[in-house]
Design an enzyme around this catalytic site. Structure first.
Site, PDB file in Angstrom:
ATOM      1  N   ALA A 260       0.825  -1.220   0.000  1.00 27.60           N
ATOM      2  CA  ALA A 260       0.000   0.000   0.000  1.00 27.60           C
ATOM      3  C   ALA A 260       0.854   1.263   0.000  1.00 27.60           C
ATOM      4  O   ALA A 260       0.338   2.360   0.163  1.00 27.60           O
ATOM      5  CB  ALA A 260      -0.942  -0.009   1.203  1.00 27.60           C
TER       6      ALA A 260
ATOM      7  N   ASN B 281      -1.914  -7.472  -2.666  1.00 24.53           N
ATOM      8  CA  ASN B 281      -1.607  -6.612  -3.816  1.00 24.53           C
ATOM      9  C   ASN B 281      -0.107  -6.499  -4.111  1.00 24.53           C
ATOM     10  O   ASN B 281       0.274  -6.255  -5.254  1.00 24.53           O
ATOM     11  CB  ASN B 281      -2.200  -5.219  -3.540  1.00 24.53           C
ATOM     12  CG  ASN B 281      -1.589  -4.148  -4.425  1.00 24.53           C
ATOM     13  OD1 ASN B 281      -1.990  -3.985  -5.578  1.00 24.53           O
ATOM     14  ND2 ASN B 281      -0.597  -3.432  -3.923  1.00 24.53           N
TER      15      ASN B 281
ATOM     16  N   TYR C 113       6.620 -13.740 -13.945  1.00 25.65           N
ATOM     17  CA  TYR C 113       5.491 -12.892 -13.512  1.00 25.65           C
ATOM     18  C   TYR C 113       4.155 -13.528 -13.916  1.00 25.65           C
ATOM     19  O   TYR C 113       3.220 -13.590 -13.106  1.00 25.65           O
ATOM     20  CB  TYR C 113       5.660 -11.509 -14.151  1.00 25.65           C
ATOM     21  CG  TYR C 113       4.623 -10.486 -13.746  1.00 25.65           C
ATOM     22  CD1 TYR C 113       4.678  -9.861 -12.507  1.00 25.65           C
ATOM     23  CD2 TYR C 113       3.605 -10.129 -14.628  1.00 25.65           C
ATOM     24  CE1 TYR C 113       3.735  -8.912 -12.147  1.00 25.65           C
ATOM     25  CE2 TYR C 113       2.662  -9.173 -14.277  1.00 25.65           C
ATOM     26  CZ  TYR C 113       2.732  -8.569 -13.039  1.00 25.65           C
ATOM     27  OH  TYR C 113       1.796  -7.629 -12.680  1.00 25.65           O
TER      28      TYR C 113
HETATM   29  P1  NDP Z   1       4.162  -0.599  -7.751  1.00 24.04           P
HETATM   30  O1  NDP Z   1       5.535  -1.040  -8.117  1.00 24.04           O
HETATM   31  O2  NDP Z   1       3.758   0.790  -7.996  1.00 24.04           O
HETATM   32  O3  NDP Z   1       3.881  -0.947  -6.209  1.00 24.04           O
HETATM   33  C1  NDP Z   1       4.198  -2.209  -5.715  1.00 24.04           C
HETATM   34  C2  NDP Z   1       3.859  -2.276  -4.241  1.00 24.04           C
HETATM   35  O4  NDP Z   1       4.211  -3.592  -3.775  1.00 24.04           O
HETATM   36  C3  NDP Z   1       4.630  -1.275  -3.426  1.00 24.04           C
HETATM   37  O5  NDP Z   1       3.800  -0.732  -2.424  1.00 24.04           O
HETATM   38  C4  NDP Z   1       5.734  -2.120  -2.792  1.00 24.04           C
HETATM   39  O6  NDP Z   1       6.090  -1.605  -1.523  1.00 24.04           O
HETATM   40  C5  NDP Z   1       5.025  -3.452  -2.626  1.00 24.04           C
HETATM   41  N1  NDP Z   1       5.974  -4.556  -2.520  1.00 24.04           N
HETATM   42  C6  NDP Z   1       6.772  -5.085  -3.478  1.00 24.04           C
HETATM   43  N2  NDP Z   1       7.550  -6.032  -2.975  1.00 24.04           N
HETATM   44  C7  NDP Z   1       7.240  -6.124  -1.647  1.00 24.04           C
HETATM   45  C8  NDP Z   1       7.726  -6.904  -0.577  1.00 24.04           C
HETATM   46  N3  NDP Z   1       8.687  -7.833  -0.750  1.00 24.04           N
HETATM   47  N4  NDP Z   1       7.189  -6.734   0.653  1.00 24.04           N
HETATM   48  C9  NDP Z   1       6.225  -5.807   0.842  1.00 24.04           C
HETATM   49  N5  NDP Z   1       5.719  -5.025  -0.132  1.00 24.04           N
HETATM   50  C10 NDP Z   1       6.241  -5.187  -1.364  1.00 24.04           C
HETATM   51  O7  NDP Z   1       3.196  -1.616  -8.513  1.00 24.04           O
HETATM   52  P2  NDP Z   1       1.646  -1.519  -8.935  1.00 24.04           P
HETATM   53  O8  NDP Z   1       0.908  -0.645  -8.000  1.00 24.04           O
HETATM   54  O9  NDP Z   1       1.614  -1.256 -10.377  1.00 24.04           O
HETATM   55  O10 NDP Z   1       1.210  -3.031  -8.736  1.00 24.04           O
HETATM   56  C11 NDP Z   1       0.398  -3.481  -7.660  1.00 24.04           C
HETATM   57  C12 NDP Z   1      -0.074  -4.885  -7.990  1.00 24.04           C
HETATM   58  O11 NDP Z   1      -0.839  -4.844  -9.192  1.00 24.04           O
HETATM   59  C13 NDP Z   1       1.059  -5.866  -8.244  1.00 24.04           C
HETATM   60  O12 NDP Z   1       0.720  -7.142  -7.740  1.00 24.04           O
HETATM   61  C14 NDP Z   1       1.130  -5.916  -9.748  1.00 24.04           C
HETATM   62  O13 NDP Z   1       1.683  -7.128 -10.211  1.00 24.04           O
HETATM   63  C15 NDP Z   1      -0.333  -5.780 -10.113  1.00 24.04           C
HETATM   64  N6  NDP Z   1      -0.597  -5.342 -11.450  1.00 24.04           N
HETATM   65  C16 NDP Z   1      -0.129  -4.127 -11.907  1.00 24.04           C
HETATM   66  C17 NDP Z   1      -0.398  -3.737 -13.199  1.00 24.04           C
HETATM   67  C18 NDP Z   1       0.072  -2.436 -13.749  1.00 24.04           C
HETATM   68  O14 NDP Z   1      -0.080  -2.223 -14.972  1.00 24.04           O
HETATM   69  N7  NDP Z   1       0.638  -1.531 -12.971  1.00 24.04           N
HETATM   70  C19 NDP Z   1      -1.159  -4.602 -14.117  1.00 24.04           C
HETATM   71  C20 NDP Z   1      -1.595  -5.836 -13.537  1.00 24.04           C
HETATM   72  C21 NDP Z   1      -1.330  -6.175 -12.255  1.00 24.04           C
HETATM   73  P3  NDP Z   1       7.613  -1.443  -0.982  1.00 24.04           P
HETATM   74  O15 NDP Z   1       8.508  -1.356  -2.164  1.00 24.04           O
HETATM   75  O16 NDP Z   1       7.520  -0.219  -0.156  1.00 24.04           O
HETATM   76  O17 NDP Z   1       7.838  -2.675  -0.163  1.00 24.04           O
END
Ligand code: NDP
Length: 236
Positions: A15, A79, A144
């Site tokens: 988030a 998410n 992925y």
């Molecule tokens: P972002 O890269 O903008 O955000 C990803 C989020 O995931 C961040 O808040 C990050 O927080 C968190 N995250 C990643 N790795 C970890 C970890 N190991 N532990 C805790 N938190 C983690 O991505 P999106 O908002 O674009 O994507 C969100 C979801 O939607 C994902 O699952 C993605 O696969 C999916 N999605 C996105 C699409 C798109 O076009 N953008 C399309 C289809 C699906 P932090 O780094 O602070 O830990």
């Protein structure tokens, strides 16, 4: 009209930005008490528990601390997600493991942890964020796509397993959404993706959040085991 999630305790992984942040903000507007789990601090004004979803102990301790404070967890949104793209011949095993751990294993561990509480409550809602890539595959994203296809199998299995206790489990399959994850794509790739979208534009995190709100709200009380595309028609 009352708020849709008044008093509901929600846990949203990832988030700190992007889609997860938009879901957190929207759920809060609808009266939910939102806990965001991520490694970095969210900009949004929500409760934050530092958590690495690739680490089983980190997830379980975050869930336990929320449960100790609130004594219930009503909604979980799995998410958090990452990409480590590459053609199969060059894909490192570490890149496979990192993506599967952050995207799929995390959802399993989180769902297992909260289902214990939801089974006792005899109510709950789990929403998993998949992708159109999990439905259709994508060259250069074997890890992925496998993680996102796995999310769909997890969603449908848990929906069947938990339905008798009034726990609903659904998934969203977003298409091309403008976030940090997609901002790194070359302009040509963005252009070609946009050309493949019938609505002829990328989606916004807020548009995904509206679908998440619907599936997690009482308005979807008879919906479980579905995968809802939020993709401008891309996956048709
Ligand atoms: P972002 O890269 O903008 O955000 C990803 C989020 O995931 C961040 O808040 C990050 O927080 C968190 N995250 C990643 N790795 C970890 C970890 N190991 N532990 C805790 N938190 C983690 O991505 P999106 O908002 O674009 O994507 C969100 C979801 O939607 C994902 O699952 C993605 O696969 C999916 N999605 C996105 C699409 C798109 O076009 N953008 C399309 C289809 C699906 P932090 O780094 O602070 O830990």
């Amino acid at each position: 009209m009352g708020k849709l999630l008044e008093g509901e305790v929600c846990v949203i992984t990832g988030a700190s930005r992007g889609i997860g942040q938009a879901i957190a903000v929207r759920f809060k507007e609808e009266g939910a008490l939102v806990y965001g789990l991520s490694r970095s601090k969210p900009e949004a004004n929500i409760e934050w528990i530092p958590c690495d979803v690739a680490d089983e102990v980190s997830i379980e301790s975050a869930v336990n601390s929320i449960f100790q404070k609130e004594n219930r967890i009503d909604i979980v949104v799995n998410n958090a997600g990452i990409t480590r793209d590459g053609l199969i011949m060059r894909m490192k095993t570490e890149d496979w493991d990192a993506v599967l751990n952050a995207n799929l294993r995390s959802a399993f561990i989180m769902s297992r942890a909260v289902s214990r509480m939801m089974l006792r409550q005899r109510s709950g809602c789990i929403l998993n964020i998949s992708s159109v890539v999990g439905l259709h595959g994508n060259g250069g994203q074997a890890n992925y796509a496998a993680s996102k296809a796995g999310i769909i199998g997890l969603t449908k299995s848990l929906a069947k397993e938990l339905a008798s206790r009034n726990i609903r489990v659904n998934a969203l399959a977003p298409g091309y959404i403008e976030t940090a994850m997609t901002s790194v794509l070359p302009d040509a790739a963005k252009q070609s993706l946009t050309t493949s979208i019938p609505l002829a534009r990328p989606g916004t995190p807020a548009e995904v959040a509206e679908a998440a709100l619907f599936l997690c709200s009482p308005r979807a009380s008879y919906i479980t085991g579905v995968v809802l595309n939020v993709d401008g028609g891309m996956g048709m």
